[in-house]
Scaffold this motif. Structure first.
Motif, PDB file in Angstrom:
ATOM      1  N   ILE A 117      -7.523  27.143  55.249  1.00 43.17           N
ATOM      2  CA  ILE A 117      -8.707  28.041  55.210  1.00 43.17           C
ATOM      3  C   ILE A 117      -9.695  27.374  54.260  1.00 43.17           C
ATOM      4  CG2 ILE A 117      -8.469  30.021  53.980  1.00 43.17           C
ATOM      5  CD1 ILE A 117     -10.328  29.787  57.300  1.00 43.17           C
ATOM      6  N   ARG A 121     -13.594  26.976  54.834  1.00 41.74           N
ATOM      7  CA  ARG A 121     -14.513  28.048  54.402  1.00 41.74           C
ATOM      8  C   ARG A 121     -15.732  27.040  53.619  1.00 41.74           C
ATOM      9  NH1 ARG A 121     -15.063  30.609  49.083  1.00 41.74           N
ATOM     10  NH2 ARG A 121     -16.174  32.791  49.459  1.00 41.74           N
ATOM     11  N   SER A 122     -15.311  26.026  53.285  1.00 43.05           N
ATOM     12  CA  SER A 122     -16.343  25.134  52.539  1.00 43.05           C
ATOM     13  C   SER A 122     -17.275  24.608  53.434  1.00 43.05           C
ATOM     14  CB  SER A 122     -15.973  24.126  51.671  1.00 43.05           C
ATOM     15  OG  SER A 122     -16.630  23.445  51.157  1.00 43.05           O
ATOM     16  N   TRP A 138      -7.005  30.959  62.897  1.00 43.12           N
ATOM     17  CA  TRP A 138      -6.315  31.140  61.475  1.00 43.12           C
ATOM     18  C   TRP A 138      -5.127  31.424  61.789  1.00 43.12           C
ATOM     19  CZ3 TRP A 138      -8.878  33.692  56.880  1.00 43.12           C
ATOM     20  CH2 TRP A 138      -8.188  33.506  55.774  1.00 43.12           C
ATOM     21  N   LEU A 148     -10.596  37.447  53.836  1.00 46.08           N
ATOM     22  CA  LEU A 148     -11.925  36.825  54.050  1.00 46.08           C
ATOM     23  C   LEU A 148     -12.625  37.457  55.244  1.00 46.08           C
ATOM     24  CD1 LEU A 148     -11.698  32.960  53.528  1.00 46.08           C
ATOM     25  CD2 LEU A 148     -12.359  34.630  51.937  1.00 46.08           C
ATOM     26  N   GLU A 151     -16.422  38.545  55.070  1.00 41.69           N
ATOM     27  CA  GLU A 151     -17.174  37.176  55.124  1.00 41.69           C
ATOM     28  C   GLU A 151     -17.363  36.562  56.300  1.00 41.69           C
ATOM     29  OE1 GLU A 151     -16.508  32.925  52.986  1.00 41.69           O
ATOM     30  OE2 GLU A 151     -16.650  34.475  51.748  1.00 41.69           O
ATOM     31  N   LEU A 152     -16.128  36.578  57.239  1.00 36.84           N
ATOM     32  CA  LEU A 152     -16.174  35.928  58.562  1.00 36.84           C
ATOM     33  C   LEU A 152     -17.062  36.856  59.400  1.00 36.84           C
ATOM     34  CD1 LEU A 152     -12.516  34.624  58.793  1.00 36.84           C
ATOM     35  CD2 LEU A 152     -14.565  33.221  58.457  1.00 36.84           C
TER      36      LEU A 152
END
Length: 238
Positions: A117, A121-122, A138, A148, A151-152
């Motif tokens: 991931i 993520r970047s 994922w 995460l 965040e997602l």
């Protein structure tokens, strides 16, 4: 490729065996493309070991970089990272790597396992909105290995074209009790979930695969056999 010294600024275990690390350094001109990696020098009694870790954060933040590292019991690099303390300095070099986001408006489909991931993520935090016209699949064992989620969800809330699913190979039912929401829970391996959420292979879609070598290779072969063009398939094997 530059060689420099970075200082550990933040460290947190996001699961029992995945560690988030933030390093800072004094070089405002240093930058990298999302998807690239840095080379960490691991000191030993003889020749230093070299380990490659994908950048996991935004490349718009100067003077720092983020990593997500799986801690493997008995691994020399894992043990080194496990005992790193705030303020410790490490020797690194980079950036390197060709696993980068293509500069177009095609839909991206990310198929990753474990800390694969990190480069995705970047992509997501560095290259919006281009990177967020996408579906993320994922693969993890179970909810206990997930992270995460907040965040997602935030990315999904602000970017309606972004879809994401945690694909749990060893958990069949959603039990709640975490920040993961039911609509983003899928039971099964990545390939089976992909067939359900992407029922038709579109020639214009791009695929980005990252994670364990065996899984990435099997997905690559599968996608090619189902008509995905080689020019739309990009991968990084850990």
């Amino acid at each position: 490729m530059k060689k420099f010294v970075a200082t550990l600024s933040s460290k947190q275990f996001v699961t029992n065996d995945v560690c988030y690390l933030l390093f800072s350094f004094d070089d405002p001109e240093f930058t990298y493309a999302p998807g690239q990696y840095i080379i960490l020098s691991i000191p030993t009694s003889t020749t230093p070991l070299k380990r490659l870790y994908s950048f996991a954060g935004s490349n718009t933040t100067r003077g720092s970089f983020e990593l997500l590292v799986k801690i493997v019991p008995g691994g020399a690099a894992s043990e080194y990272i496990r005992i790193l303390k705030m303020g410790d300095k490490v020797e690194v070099s980079g950036p390197a790597g060709l696993f980068t986001l293509q500069n177009n408006d095609k839909r991206k489909i990310y198929m990753v396992t474990g800390t694969g991931i990190a480069p995705i993520r970047s992509f997501l935090v560095s290259s919006a909105p281009r990177a967020l016209n996408s579906i993320l699949l994922w693969g993890l064992k179970d909810v206990g290995n997930s992270y995460l989620a907040d965040e997602l969800l935030s990315l999904k809330t602000t970017s309606p074209r972004f879809e994401y699913y945690y694909c749990f190979s060893q958990q069949s039912t959603f039990e709640g009790g975490s920040s993961l929401q039911a609509e983003h829970f899928k039971s099964g391996h990545i390939d089976s979930v992909w067939r359900a959420v992407v029922p038709v292979v579109l020639p214009e879609d791009e695929y980005y695969l990252c994670g364990s070598r065996t899984v990435v290779e099997s997905l690559r072969v599968l996608l090619l056999s189902l008509g995905v063009e080689r020019g739309n398939l990009f991968f990084e094997k850990y």
